[in-house]
Each structure stands twice: as structure tokens, then as C-alpha cells.
Design a protein around this motif. Structure first.
Motif, PDB file in Angstrom:
ATOM      1  N   GLY A  74      67.231 -26.738 -11.956  1.00 40.87           N
ATOM      2  CA  GLY A  74      66.113 -27.629 -11.674  1.00 40.87           C
ATOM      3  C   GLY A  74      65.593 -28.398 -12.874  1.00 40.87           C
ATOM      4  O   GLY A  74      64.598 -29.107 -12.768  1.00 40.87           O
ATOM      5  N   MET A  75      66.247 -28.270 -14.005  1.00 42.73           N
ATOM      6  CA  MET A  75      65.814 -28.983 -15.205  1.00 42.73           C
ATOM      7  C   MET A  75      66.878 -30.006 -15.600  1.00 42.73           C
ATOM      8  O   MET A  75      68.073 -29.755 -15.437  1.00 42.73           O
ATOM      9  CB  MET A  75      65.610 -27.998 -16.354  1.00 42.73           C
ATOM     10  CG  MET A  75      64.388 -27.109 -16.188  1.00 42.73           C
ATOM     11  SD  MET A  75      62.836 -28.028 -16.278  1.00 42.73           S
ATOM     12  CE  MET A  75      62.785 -28.437 -18.014  1.00 42.73           C
ATOM     13  N   PRO A  76      66.453 -31.148 -16.144  1.00 39.65           N
ATOM     14  CA  PRO A  76      67.413 -32.178 -16.539  1.00 39.65           C
ATOM     15  C   PRO A  76      68.098 -31.908 -17.882  1.00 39.65           C
ATOM     16  O   PRO A  76      68.933 -32.692 -18.305  1.00 39.65           O
ATOM     17  CB  PRO A  76      66.560 -33.447 -16.603  1.00 39.65           C
ATOM     18  CG  PRO A  76      65.171 -32.979 -16.788  1.00 39.65           C
ATOM     19  CD  PRO A  76      65.076 -31.612 -16.178  1.00 39.65           C
ATOM     20  N   VAL A  77      67.772 -30.819 -18.564  1.00 40.86           N
ATOM     21  CA  VAL A  77      68.387 -30.522 -19.858  1.00 40.86           C
ATOM     22  C   VAL A  77      69.796 -29.963 -19.672  1.00 40.86           C
ATOM     23  O   VAL A  77      70.115 -29.387 -18.634  1.00 40.86           O
ATOM     24  CB  VAL A  77      67.546 -29.525 -20.688  1.00 40.86           C
ATOM     25  CG1 VAL A  77      66.174 -30.085 -21.002  1.00 40.86           C
ATOM     26  CG2 VAL A  77      67.438 -28.182 -20.003  1.00 40.86           C
ATOM     27  N   THR A  78      70.618 -30.154 -20.702  1.00 35.82           N
ATOM     28  CA  THR A  78      71.952 -29.564 -20.707  1.00 35.82           C
ATOM     29  C   THR A  78      72.120 -28.740 -21.985  1.00 35.82           C
ATOM     30  O   THR A  78      71.500 -29.046 -23.018  1.00 35.82           O
ATOM     31  CB  THR A  78      73.072 -30.623 -20.653  1.00 35.82           C
ATOM     32  OG1 THR A  78      73.061 -31.378 -21.873  1.00 35.82           O
ATOM     33  CG2 THR A  78      72.911 -31.539 -19.442  1.00 35.82           C
ATOM     34  N   ARG A  79      72.946 -27.728 -21.904  1.00 44.96           N
ATOM     35  CA  ARG A  79      73.231 -26.909 -23.093  1.00 44.96           C
ATOM     36  C   ARG A  79      73.777 -27.777 -24.226  1.00 44.96           C
ATOM     37  O   ARG A  79      73.375 -27.637 -25.376  1.00 44.96           O
ATOM     38  CB  ARG A  79      74.244 -25.820 -22.749  1.00 44.96           C
ATOM     39  CG  ARG A  79      73.680 -24.689 -21.959  1.00 44.96           C
ATOM     40  CD  ARG A  79      74.753 -23.643 -21.720  1.00 44.96           C
ATOM     41  NE  ARG A  79      74.161 -22.457 -21.142  1.00 44.96           N
ATOM     42  CZ  ARG A  79      74.642 -21.838 -20.079  1.00 44.96           C
ATOM     43  NH1 ARG A  79      75.733 -22.292 -19.477  1.00 44.96           N
ATOM     44  NH2 ARG A  79      74.059 -20.759 -19.613  1.00 44.96           N
ATOM     45  N   GLU A  80      74.714 -28.652 -23.887  1.00 44.77           N
ATOM     46  CA  GLU A  80      75.366 -29.471 -24.902  1.00 44.77           C
ATOM     47  C   GLU A  80      74.370 -30.368 -25.632  1.00 44.77           C
ATOM     48  O   GLU A  80      74.396 -30.479 -26.855  1.00 44.77           O
ATOM     49  CB  GLU A  80      76.481 -30.317 -24.272  1.00 44.77           C
ATOM     50  CG  GLU A  80      77.641 -29.509 -23.735  1.00 44.77           C
ATOM     51  CD  GLU A  80      77.369 -28.859 -22.355  1.00 44.77           C
ATOM     52  OE1 GLU A  80      76.353 -29.175 -21.701  1.00 44.77           O
ATOM     53  OE2 GLU A  80      78.189 -28.020 -21.958  1.00 44.77           O
TER      54      GLU A  80
END
Length: 181
Positions: A74-80
Motif C-alpha cells: 500500500g505504499m509507493p516506496v520501493t526497496r531499490e
């Protein structure tokens, strides 16, 4: 931590997607959008950032983000993108992770997994304020030799996961030296 600080941290770490907050893949949102979403004024936001006891919030001009601790779903963040925004480090000493005794059997089998978060949090020393929680009963010593380790702007060390064979120590917590926080 103040109510406003908790609300901002929760929004930027866990609920931006469901609240419709526009955020970059590395966690930045416009301060004006955060203020509107939470019905805060700029002075309240600045006070909340300054008083945040874990320095979870980072401001850069007209942008704000949580330094680390983001939910995956549900979050727009990515690990990369997060990793590209952090400093890559090469620790030589053991790193530490606090846990409770009930979790030890699963950790021995599976290692440390981020679960619903983007990364596992580690600390550079046993007495580090990073990761202190009242439920910590055991400090796990992690050999970081084969791990990709990153440092967020607030000093928290992060990795995607820790395999079981990288956990080389398990020390009981001495409560006089490790108080919850």
C-alpha cells in the motif's frame, strides 16, 4: 513523541497510499501535501520533526520523508529507490538486532526477515539507541560480511534480510543497560 510526530511518521511510513498522498519511490512527499492531508500547519510540522525522538523524519526544502521503516504493501516506496537514497556501508564489527525469546526458534530457522516492512533494522553497537523497544529480551549479533548494509539519514542500519548463518551471537539483554524507548 508528540501526537503530530506520530501522525506524520505513520502517514509517511505506512498509510500514504491509502490516504492518497503523492510520494516518490524513495519516500519523499511535498510538505504542503502532508500538511493538507493531516490538517496541520507548518509550525506544527517543524516542531514534530524537531521533537521526534528517533529522528525518523527528514526535511529537504519543501519535501519531507520518513528516513526508514516503510511498509511494503500500500505504499509507493520501493526497496531499490530507498537503497539508492541511503549510504552503502561496509561494517567490520558485529551489528545487532533486538528481539524477544519467543521469536528465537523462527529466527534460527529463517533468519531475520523484513516481513511487511522494506528492510530489517540493525544497530551498530549493543548500547545503540537504534531499535530499542521494551519487548527486547535478546540481542542478536549479526556478521554483516556477506550482507548489503545501508545507513539511513538518521543513522539506522538496514538490510533486506539476515540469513540464519549470519547470526553468530545471542546475548540476553541487561535491562539496566537496555531500557525501552
Amino acid at each position: 513523541m508528540s501526537r503530530d510526530s506520530r501522525a506524520i511518521s505513520k502517514l509517511l511510513r505506512h498509510t500514504a497510499g491509502e490516504r492518497g498522498l503523492t510520494m516518490s519511490a524513495d519516500g519523499w512527499a511535498l510538505i504542503s501535501d502532508v500538511l493538507q492531508t493531516l490538517a496541520l500547519d507548518r509550525a506544527a510540522l517543524e516542531k514534530a520533526v524537531e521533537e521526534n525522538d528517533k529522528r525518523r523524519l527528514q526535511v529537504d526544502g519543501e519535501r519531507i520523508r520518513a528516513c526508514q521503516g516503510h511498509s511494503l504493501e500500500g505504499m509507493p516506496v520501493t526497496r531499490e529507490a530507498l537503497e539508492n537514497s541511503w549510504e552503502r556501508i561496509y561494517p567490520v564489527d558485529l551489528l545487532w538486532h533486538g528481539t524477544n525469546r519467543a521469536a528465537l526458534a523462527a529466527i534460527r530457522r529463517e533468519g531475520l526477515r523484513a516481513g511487511r516492512r522494506t528492510h530489517v533494522h540493525l544497530a551498530p553497537a549493543k548500547d545503540s539507541p537504534v531499535g530499542r523497544r521494551s519487548a527486547v529480551e535478546v540481542l542478536l549479533g549479526v556478521d554483516s560480511g556477506n550482507l548489503e548494509v545501508f545507513r539511513a539519514a538518521n543513522g539506522v542500519l538496514l538490510t533486506r534480510e539476515v540469513p540464519p548463518d549470519a547470526i553468530v551471537r545471542a546475548d540476553a539483554v541487561q535491562w539496566a543497560h537496555w531500557s525501552g524507548g
